[in-house]
Structures are given as structure tokens and as C-alpha cells.
Design an enzyme around this catalytic site. Structure first.
Site, mmCIF file in Angstrom:
data_model
loop_
_atom_site.group_PDB
_atom_site.id
_atom_site.type_symbol
_atom_site.label_atom_id
_atom_site.label_comp_id
_atom_site.label_asym_id
_atom_site.label_seq_id
_atom_site.Cartn_x
_atom_site.Cartn_y
_atom_site.Cartn_z
ATOM 1 N N TYR A 1 22.325 -5.866 -2.281
ATOM 2 C CA TYR A 1 21.375 -4.939 -1.663
ATOM 3 C C TYR A 1 19.945 -5.315 -2.053
ATOM 4 O O TYR A 1 19.083 -4.460 -2.194
ATOM 5 C CB TYR A 1 21.697 -3.481 -2.043
ATOM 6 N N CYS B 1 0.820 -1.199 0.000
ATOM 7 C CA CYS B 1 0.000 0.000 0.000
ATOM 8 C C CYS B 1 0.860 1.257 0.000
ATOM 9 O O CYS B 1 0.888 2.008 0.981
ATOM 10 C CB CYS B 1 -0.935 -0.021 1.204
ATOM 11 N N GLU B 2 1.603 1.461 -1.062
ATOM 12 C CA GLU B 2 2.429 2.651 -1.263
ATOM 13 C C GLU B 2 2.509 2.868 -2.769
ATOM 14 O O GLU B 2 2.767 1.903 -3.502
ATOM 15 C CB GLU B 2 3.885 2.419 -0.800
HETATM 16 C C1 LIG Z 1 28.897 -0.509 1.293
HETATM 17 C C2 LIG Z 1 30.366 -0.496 1.505
HETATM 18 C C3 LIG Z 1 31.213 -1.253 0.685
HETATM 19 C C4 LIG Z 1 30.719 -2.024 -0.512
HETATM 20 O O1 LIG Z 1 30.318 -1.163 -1.532
HETATM 21 P P1 LIG Z 1 29.967 -1.753 -2.982
HETATM 22 O O2 LIG Z 1 29.602 -0.554 -3.768
HETATM 23 O O3 LIG Z 1 28.843 -2.691 -2.824
HETATM 24 O O4 LIG Z 1 31.199 -2.419 -3.501
HETATM 25 C C5 LIG Z 1 32.557 -1.261 0.988
HETATM 26 N N1 LIG Z 1 33.062 -0.553 2.032
HETATM 27 C C6 LIG Z 1 32.273 0.190 2.832
HETATM 28 C C7 LIG Z 1 32.878 0.931 3.940
HETATM 29 C C8 LIG Z 1 30.910 0.251 2.599
HETATM 30 O O5 LIG Z 1 30.136 1.009 3.374
#
Ligand SMILES: *Cc1c(COP(=O)(O)O)cnc(C)c1O
Length: 410
Positions: free
Chosen positions: A370, A341-342
Site C-alpha cells: 500500500y 501543500c497540506e
Molecule cells: C485488501 C484485501 C486483501 C489483502 O489484505 P492484506 O491485509 O494486505 O493481507 C485480501 N483480500 C481482500 C478481499 C482484500 O480486500
């Protein structure tokens, strides 16, 4: 690893439709080979530079995936006590764990110290003070790097640009120099490295290499002051192809870094790739529930939603969406949306797809990074199952949540 064969979308040698039949939808389907190939490519691209690949746990943290990292003797980049727990449970060597993040708590620090992790990437003066106190109370010494904010623009989405001058991450170089001097004389801290992470989904090598140069200059400066570092950690951020992006090759990064680091023998490079390894290792498999038209707009409503994959809603990211068994029906332009519901609940907008009928399966591609890790129970939807495919076999690596899971602990 996700290709059509006989008009069927396959994952390795298995039809995706078979997984939908046996496990249900929505389901994250990972290809083992698609996950391990980038890990192996990183190892070979950087073989001439002393290095440690520390997989970023936050992008894909299933124990079975982390097990593939552990199996290769690679490390982990963690950002919480929970991720430390996962990395250790998966068999990753604590001596190859680096701990990043702006908000580590005393409890998390103590857990990581007790586990004997390789490095804490500290991001502020107060954090470093607390780490020194925590180490003292445990009669330990914390190996540390300072995360420096190199003030370069990675040219990515503002939510994933982390090395800008006004971002919450890291320390300005001048502040870092001062803090290095303080840390160097603290008996509970061992200063071992310099760190940065400028952002995610970088599509040119130049900001990454510019950040590496800034860190190298800082390391030279510290060396002149008598402080010799062992590690240069450049974070993650290597971009991937979601549709037609053309990220730089690993060879280009390796050649650039080799030049930049040539004046600093004895330094070990740490890389923290996440998306580069995991993004194209999985699809989110969903099923068409309904089709409707409102005004001029056509919608396909699927059983997958923003709680399963929030990237389109959160960042406006575009994931390719492919029919699992192309029907040959005429194409129409549709928004692919979920039951939540968005109005922001969509997996894709204005997509040209063969007209879909109830029961038709769709693969939302490049969902391995992600994806599941950002999923939630919003609208009291049990989280999706996760499946790992190898050749013609598959294994459920996380069953679909049940209603009982939803209310556990309430
Ligand atoms: C999220 C993150 C990563 C990984 O980033 P990607 O773009 O997925 O490679 C590496 N180091 C730190 C400190 C992060 O916060």
C-alpha cells in the site's frame, strides 16, 4: 534485508545510497529476497492443508513483483479489471485468480469470465444477478463464492476493518444462505465456495480463526442442504511488524486452521495475503531538502511526500525512518514532512533522528505494501521510481514518471 554495514544502510548487498545516486529520489527500493521469503514461508506453513495462496495485487502491483508470484505458481486476489490485466500480463495462471470487491462492473465481469478465472467472490444479491446475466450472454458459467460478513472485530484501524456487521463488505450469514439457494439453481453459476476477509494488519489469530469457524459452520449447513462447497477463502489480513508489533506466527494460524477444517475433507483453503508478503520488502528512499524550526517544532523537509506514501496521512500509520548514513550528529526530535501543500503531508512525526543536513538520505521503512500502489500525482508530482534489488544488483522496474507522463491524455 535492510541492515547497516560499515555505517551504511544496505538493501541486500547494495548500499541504498548507491541507488539514490544512480536513480534519484524519491524511489521505492524492493528486496527480492524480502518479497519472496514470505511467499515461500506461506507455502511451507500450509503444506499439510490443501491450499491456494492468492497474492493480493492491490498492495503491490508492479509487474516484476507479480512475476515473482507467477514464477512460484501462486495465484492472485484481484479487485478490478486493471488488476486482472496486470496479473495476466505478469504470467499468473487465470485458473488461480480470485476476484474480490463490492463493485465489479459488467465489463470487468466479462473480462474475468473470458480469461477463465477461478472464482468470483460475490458480495451482494444484485452483483450476483448481474454476474449470472453476464455469464449467460457469454455462454459461460461463473464459479462463485459468496463473501460472508462474519461480524467479528479484527481489532485494527477502522478504515481497514472490513468484517464488522455494519461494514459495506460481504453479506450477513442469513442473507448468504438465501442467496446460495438461489445461485445453486442458476444454470450460469457454479457455487464453489465461501469467502470472508475481516480486515488488515491483524495482530492476534483469534478473530481470523473465529471467522474461519463461522464460515465452516455455514459450509456444514450448506452441506446438510445438499450443497457441497470446494473452497473456503479466508482473505488476507495477516499482520506484520512495522515497529514493535508481534503478529502471530504462520505456524499458529496453520495449526488453528487445521483443527477447524479437520471435519471438512476435500475443502481447499484460499488465502489472500498482501501486506504480509510485501510490507517489509521495500523502503521509500527520500532526500533531505531543508531543515526549519517553527516555534518549538523542528521540521525536516524531504523530496518524498504524502503523494508517494499516503499511509501516515491516511491512517496515522507509523513507519520507521532511518538515516541511510548515520552522521553521528546529536539527535533531535523532528517531523519529517514533504513539499505538498497540506498540513497532513508528513512521513513521520516526532522522530528522534541525528540532525539532518540538505542531501542526507532517509529510508522510510516497511513501505512495500500500500505504498507505491496508493501513490498519486497530487501537486503534479511525477510518481517515484521503483527498483528491485537482488544480491548486489538492481533493476529499475518502473522508471520515475516524467512531466510528459503527467499530462498524457489531457
Ligand atoms: C485488501 C484485501 C486483501 C489483502 O489484505 P492484506 O491485509 O494486505 O493481507 C485480501 N483480500 C481482500 C478481499 C482484500 O480486500
Amino acid at each position: 534485508m535492510f541492515k547497516y554495514r560499515d555505517n551504511q544502510l544496505m538493501v541486500e548487498d547494495l548500499p541504498l545510497a548507491e541507488i539514490a545516486d544512480r536513480v534519484g529520489t524519491p524511489v521505492y527500493v524492493y528486496s527480492r529476497a524480502a518479497f519472496t521469503t514470505p511467499l515461500d514461508d506461506l507455502e511451507s506453513a500450509f503444506k499439510d492443508i490443501p491450499h491456494l495462496v492468492a497474492f493480493s495485487v492491490k498492495c503491490a502491483s508492479n509487474l516484476s513483483l507479480l512475476g515473482l508470484v507467477a514464477e512460484r505458481g501462486l495465484g492472485a486476489d484481484i479487485v478490478s479489471g486493471g488488476e486482472l490485466y496486470r496479473a495476466l500480463r505478469a504470467g499468473i495462471d487465470p485458473g488461480r485468480v480470485v476476484y474480490s470487491g463490492v463493485g465489479k462492473t459488467a465489463r470487468e465481469m466479462a473480462e474475468a469470465l473470458t480469461a477463465g478465472i477461478l472464482i468470483f467472490n460475490a458480495e451482494s444479491e444484485e452483483e450476483l444477478h448481474l454476474l449470472a446475466e453476464t455469464a449467460a450472454s457469454l455462454k459461460r458459467r461463473a464459479r462463485i463464492s459468496l463473501r460472508v460478513n462474519p461480524a467479528v472485530d479484527p481489532g485494527t484501524h477502522p478504515y481497514v476493518a472490513t468484517g464488522l456487521k455494519e461494514s459495506k463488505f460481504g453479506l450477513a450469514p442469513e442473507a448468504a444462505l438465501k442467496l446460495y439457494r438461489w445461485a445453486a439453481q442458476n444454470p450460469n453459476l457454479e457455487v464453489v465456495g465461501a469467502d470472508c476477509h475481516i480486515g488488515s494488519q491483524l495482530l492476534t489469530a483469534s478473530p481470523f480463526l473465529a471467522a474461519a469457524e463461522k464460515l465452516r459452520d455455514l459450509i456444514f449447513q450448506l452441506k446438510k442442504d445438499g450443497l457441497e462447497l470446494k473452497y473456503i477463502d479466508l482473505g488476507g489480513g495477516l499482520g506484520v511488524t512495522y515497529q514493535d508489533e508481534a503478529p502471530p506466527s504462520l505456524a499458529e494460524y496453520a495449526a488453528g486452521l487445521k483443527g477447524i477444517l479437520s471435519g471438512l475433507p476435500g475443502l481447499t483453503l484460499i488465502l489472500e495475503p498482501g501486506r504480509f508478503v510485501a510490507a517489509n520488502s521495500a523502503v521509500l528512499l527520500v532526500k533531505t531538502l531543508y531543515h526549519k524550526t517553527n516555534g518549538d517544532k523542528r521540521f525536516v523537509i524531504t523530496d518524498g511526500a504524502m503523494n508517494d506514501l499516503i499511509r501516515p496521512s491516511l491512517y496515522g500509520s507509523r513507519h520507521e525512518i532511518a538515516p541511510v548514513r548515520p552522521s553521528g550528529r546529536p539527535e533531535v526530535v523532528v517531523d519529517v514532512v514533504g513539499p505538498i501543500c497540506e498540513s497532513g503531508d508528513f512521513l513521520g512525526q516526532d522522530r528522534r533522528l541525528p540532525a539532518l543536513a540538505a542531501g542526507d538520505l532517509l529510508a522510510v521503512k516497511s513501505a512495500g505494501a500500500y505504498g507505491f500502489t496508493m501513490s498519486s500525482n497530487y501537486n503534479s508530482r511525477p510518481r517515484a521510481a521503483e527498483v528491485l534489488v537482488s544480491g548486489g544488483d538492481f533493476r529499475v522496474i518502473r522508471p520515475r514518471e516524467t512531466y510528459e507522463d503527467l499530462v498524457r491524455g489531457e
